[in-house]
Design an enzyme around this catalytic site. Structure first.
Site, short mmCIF file in Angstrom:
data_model
loop_
_atom_site.label_atom_id
_atom_site.label_comp_id
_atom_site.label_asym_id
_atom_site.label_seq_id
_atom_site.Cartn_x
_atom_site.Cartn_y
_atom_site.Cartn_z
CG ASP A 30 74.55 14.79 32.65
OD1 ASP A 30 75.12 15.15 33.69
OD2 ASP A 30 74.05 13.66 32.50
CB CYS B 126 77.58 13.58 40.34
SG CYS B 126 76.23 12.55 39.69
C1 RUB Z 1 75.13 11.97 36.31
C2 RUB Z 1 76.04 13.13 36.14
C3 RUB Z 1 77.42 12.83 35.63
C4 RUB Z 1 77.43 12.95 34.10
C5 RUB Z 1 78.73 12.42 33.50
O1 RUB Z 1 73.81 12.36 36.65
O2 RUB Z 1 75.70 14.28 36.32
O3 RUB Z 1 78.34 13.74 36.14
O4 RUB Z 1 76.36 12.20 33.54
O5 RUB Z 1 78.86 11.04 33.74
P1 RUB Z 1 72.70 11.22 36.93
P2 RUB Z 1 79.75 10.14 32.76
O6 RUB Z 1 73.19 10.38 38.06
O7 RUB Z 1 71.46 11.99 37.25
O8 RUB Z 1 72.55 10.42 35.65
O9 RUB Z 1 81.11 10.74 32.76
O10 RUB Z 1 79.72 8.75 33.35
O11 RUB Z 1 79.13 10.20 31.40
#
Ligand code: RUB
Length: 323
Positions: free
Chosen positions: A199, A130
């Protein structure tokens, strides 16, 4: 009468729901900013009306996506900072609190990056899943420390957030190998770390992150590759301390099977009720597959994260807009 919610708040909510704004930290930042805008542009006649407006705005933002706890944590942080006896005092304190939140968010990300970078050695290869700004912060800090790092980037179906990761890494000059998700186990042999974001993190150390994280972590364990989760403490989910589970968002099936491709599966039977398409956006990685959770307060084995959670969120209960 429903309190008026500023169009900017409605727009931010829409952008979060459609993933124009996405990723747990970025969502939290945008939500705090939207509350500041609501406070700034208020036409509330009295303090009670102001508080009602801000709570209504928080609800609209909250109801966008259910899994990233950074969103309710951000809303709660800002709403609890509303203070004053007049509308203008309330406005000023809310705006200041939102700014403070956004500054701390950025500082926490920088700080955890430095912690995570200490785990990376010169020449290491990192596999990502991701797009996580917290995870990327670790790589950025390693580069700043003069280490050479390479990356194997999983595409991340169905939304292909891996492309965002690959683009950022290439902007930093990091050599990138982009692979489809199904190739991950094969390429784990070339990786020194799996590095992902989160998340939400549950009290038992379970990590809720983009769908596919748990399978990747299990494969990494089998291959002997350590799994590092980069997550600032805004990702800790206070409700899980009292036994609540984290809701996993189910997104629209068209992300998996676009209308234009539907006939490839259904043939002539376009109304085939025997075909079900499911699209969970996140999964839970059990703590035993996670080697370290890296936060701005240092790194923790997942089993001990509850101690930190209690320290930071011990008194936290209820919905963000409840006083
Ligand atoms: C995003 C996702 C990221 C976390 C952490 O999912 O799973 O790994 O949100 O991101 P989506 P961060 O694309 O469905 O929002 O470290 O930027 O908070």
């Amino acid at each position: 009468d429903q309190p008026a919610v500023d169009p900017v708040v409605a727009e931010t909510a829409e952008d979060i729901a459609t993933m124009e704004i996405r990723g747990a930290a970025t969502i939290a930042d945008a939500a705090a900013d939207a509350l500041a805008t609501q406070a700034d542009r208020t036409d509330a006649a009295d303090p009670a009306a102001f508080r009602d407006e801000l709570r209504a705005a928080a609800k609209v933002l909250y109801e966008t996506r259910p899994t990233a706890v950074s969103l309710p944590n951000a809303l709660r942080y800002v709403l609890r900072g509303m203070a004053g006896d007049t509308v203008s005092e309330l406005r000023a304190s809310t705006i200041a609190r939102a700014e403070e939140f956004r500054t701390e968010l950025e500082q926490a990300q920088d700080q955890l990056g430095k912690v995570g970078a200490n785990r990376l050695r010169d020449g290491d290869v990192v596999m990502t899943h991701c797009h996580s700004t917290d995870a990327l912060s670790c790589i950025e800090a390693a580069l700043d420390a003069g280490k050479h790092v390479e990356a194997i980037v999983k595409e991340t179906r169905p939304r292909k957030q891996g492309h965002i990761t690959a683009r950022q890494l290439r902007e930093w000059g990091v050599p990138v190998t982009l692979i489809v998700d199904n190739a991950a186990r094969r390429y784990l042999d070339d990786a020194d770390h799996v590095l992902v974001g989160a998340d939400s993190i549950a009290a038992d150390g379970g990590v809720i992150n983009k769908i596919g994280t748990s399978g990747l972590a299990v494969n990494a364990r089998e291959r002997g590759v350590p799994v590092m989760v980069a997550a600032q403490t805004i990702k800790l989910h206070p409700d899980t301390m009292t036994g609540h589970t984290v809701a996993i968002e189910m997104r629209d099936e068209s992300e998996v099977l676009p209308d234009a491709e539907r006939a490839d599966v259904t043939g002539e039977r376009s109304d085939d009720e025997g075909l079900v398409v499911e699209n969970p956006a996140f999964d839970v990685t059990p703590p035993r597959y996670v080697d370290a959770i890296v936060t701005e307060r240092g790194q923790f084995p997942p089993e001990s994260i509850v101690t930190l959670m209690r320290d930071l969120f011990g008194e936290t209960t209820g919905e963000p807009w409840e006083p």
